[in-house]
Design a protein around this motif. Structure first.
Motif, mmCIF file in Angstrom:
data_model
loop_
_atom_site.group_PDB
_atom_site.id
_atom_site.type_symbol
_atom_site.label_atom_id
_atom_site.label_comp_id
_atom_site.label_asym_id
_atom_site.label_seq_id
_atom_site.Cartn_x
_atom_site.Cartn_y
_atom_site.Cartn_z
ATOM 1 N N VAL A 141 0.838 -1.200 0.000
ATOM 2 C CA VAL A 141 0.000 0.000 0.000
ATOM 3 C C VAL A 141 0.872 1.249 0.000
ATOM 4 O O VAL A 141 0.590 2.216 -0.714
ATOM 5 C CB VAL A 141 -0.964 -0.015 1.210
ATOM 6 C CG1 VAL A 141 -1.616 1.338 1.411
ATOM 7 C CG2 VAL A 141 -2.018 -1.091 1.025
ATOM 8 N N GLU A 142 1.938 1.246 0.749
ATOM 9 C CA GLU A 142 2.839 2.398 0.787
ATOM 10 C C GLU A 142 3.494 2.630 -0.571
ATOM 11 O O GLU A 142 3.615 3.766 -1.026
ATOM 12 C CB GLU A 142 3.911 2.190 1.858
ATOM 13 C CG GLU A 142 4.771 3.395 2.093
ATOM 14 C CD GLU A 142 3.984 4.619 2.545
ATOM 15 O OE1 GLU A 142 4.381 5.740 2.163
ATOM 16 O OE2 GLU A 142 2.975 4.472 3.264
ATOM 17 N N GLN A 143 3.886 1.561 -1.249
ATOM 18 C CA GLN A 143 4.466 1.697 -2.589
ATOM 19 C C GLN A 143 3.447 2.263 -3.565
ATOM 20 O O GLN A 143 3.778 3.112 -4.402
ATOM 21 C CB GLN A 143 4.962 0.352 -3.095
ATOM 22 C CG GLN A 143 6.238 -0.120 -2.451
ATOM 23 C CD GLN A 143 6.652 -1.490 -2.968
ATOM 24 O OE1 GLN A 143 5.842 -2.235 -3.521
ATOM 25 N NE2 GLN A 143 7.921 -1.826 -2.785
ATOM 26 N N LEU A 144 2.209 1.817 -3.465
ATOM 27 C CA LEU A 144 1.166 2.347 -4.337
ATOM 28 C C LEU A 144 0.924 3.825 -4.078
ATOM 29 O O LEU A 144 0.722 4.595 -5.013
ATOM 30 C CB LEU A 144 -0.135 1.564 -4.142
ATOM 31 C CG LEU A 144 -0.175 0.187 -4.791
ATOM 32 C CD1 LEU A 144 -1.437 -0.553 -4.375
ATOM 33 C CD2 LEU A 144 -0.114 0.309 -6.293
ATOM 34 N N ARG A 145 0.940 4.230 -2.832
ATOM 35 C CA ARG A 145 0.744 5.645 -2.502
ATOM 36 C C ARG A 145 1.854 6.501 -3.084
ATOM 37 O O ARG A 145 1.602 7.586 -3.610
ATOM 38 C CB ARG A 145 0.675 5.833 -0.988
ATOM 39 C CG ARG A 145 -0.626 5.417 -0.395
ATOM 40 C CD ARG A 145 -0.661 5.693 1.080
ATOM 41 N NE ARG A 145 -1.922 5.250 1.647
ATOM 42 C CZ ARG A 145 -2.102 4.920 2.898
ATOM 43 N NH1 ARG A 145 -1.091 4.982 3.748
ATOM 44 N NH2 ARG A 145 -3.273 4.537 3.323
ATOM 45 N N GLU A 146 3.080 6.031 -2.980
ATOM 46 C CA GLU A 146 4.205 6.780 -3.544
ATOM 47 C C GLU A 146 4.077 6.873 -5.060
ATOM 48 O O GLU A 146 4.284 7.930 -5.648
ATOM 49 C CB GLU A 146 5.527 6.114 -3.158
ATOM 50 C CG GLU A 146 5.874 6.230 -1.698
ATOM 51 C CD GLU A 146 7.099 5.405 -1.336
ATOM 52 O OE1 GLU A 146 7.708 4.787 -2.237
ATOM 53 O OE2 GLU A 146 7.432 5.361 -0.142
ATOM 54 N N GLY A 147 3.733 5.780 -5.707
ATOM 55 C CA GLY A 147 3.580 5.763 -7.157
ATOM 56 C C GLY A 147 2.434 6.644 -7.613
ATOM 57 O O GLY A 147 2.528 7.324 -8.633
ATOM 58 N N LEU A 148 1.359 6.665 -6.857
ATOM 59 C CA LEU A 148 0.217 7.494 -7.209
ATOM 60 C C LEU A 148 0.578 8.970 -7.091
ATOM 61 O O LEU A 148 0.181 9.772 -7.924
ATOM 62 C CB LEU A 148 -0.977 7.165 -6.302
ATOM 63 C CG LEU A 148 -2.270 7.887 -6.607
ATOM 64 C CD1 LEU A 148 -2.758 7.494 -7.987
ATOM 65 C CD2 LEU A 148 -3.312 7.546 -5.569
ATOM 66 N N GLY A 149 1.353 9.327 -6.077
ATOM 67 C CA GLY A 149 1.780 10.720 -5.924
ATOM 68 C C GLY A 149 2.633 11.175 -7.089
ATOM 69 O O GLY A 149 2.493 12.292 -7.584
#
Length: 83
Positions: free
Chosen positions: A30-38
């Motif tokens: 989830v943290e990786q997805l948040r970074e990628g989405l940003g």
């Protein structure tokens, strides 16, 4: 089979450890997805890095939409006839 073992042979402690491991892996994903989405939604940053190309494209698009090619050709043809 003991009374504390599950139907697939795992103990409640083993199941708890697996759940905790899965929970940690899910949190990391989830943290990786948040970074990628940003990064993906940073339109201003991406535009800033390509500002000259974006400005040229905007100018060309506006010129075309305003009938610039036809207007320019008519202007040149009129000037050549006036000479």
């Amino acid at each position: 089979m003991s009374a504390t073992a599950t139907t697939n042979g795992r103990t409640p402690e083993a199941v708890r450890r697996e759940i905790e491991l899965e929970r940690a892996q899910l949190a990391a994903a989830v943290e990786q997805l948040r970074e990628g989405l940003g990064e993906a939604t940073d339109v201003a940053g991406r535009l800033r890095s390509r500002l000259p190309v974006a400005a040229a494209a905007a100018f060309a698009g506006g010129f075309f939409l305003a009938g610039g090619i036809g207007a320019t050709m008519r202007l040149l043809a009129r000037r050549s006839r006036e000479r």
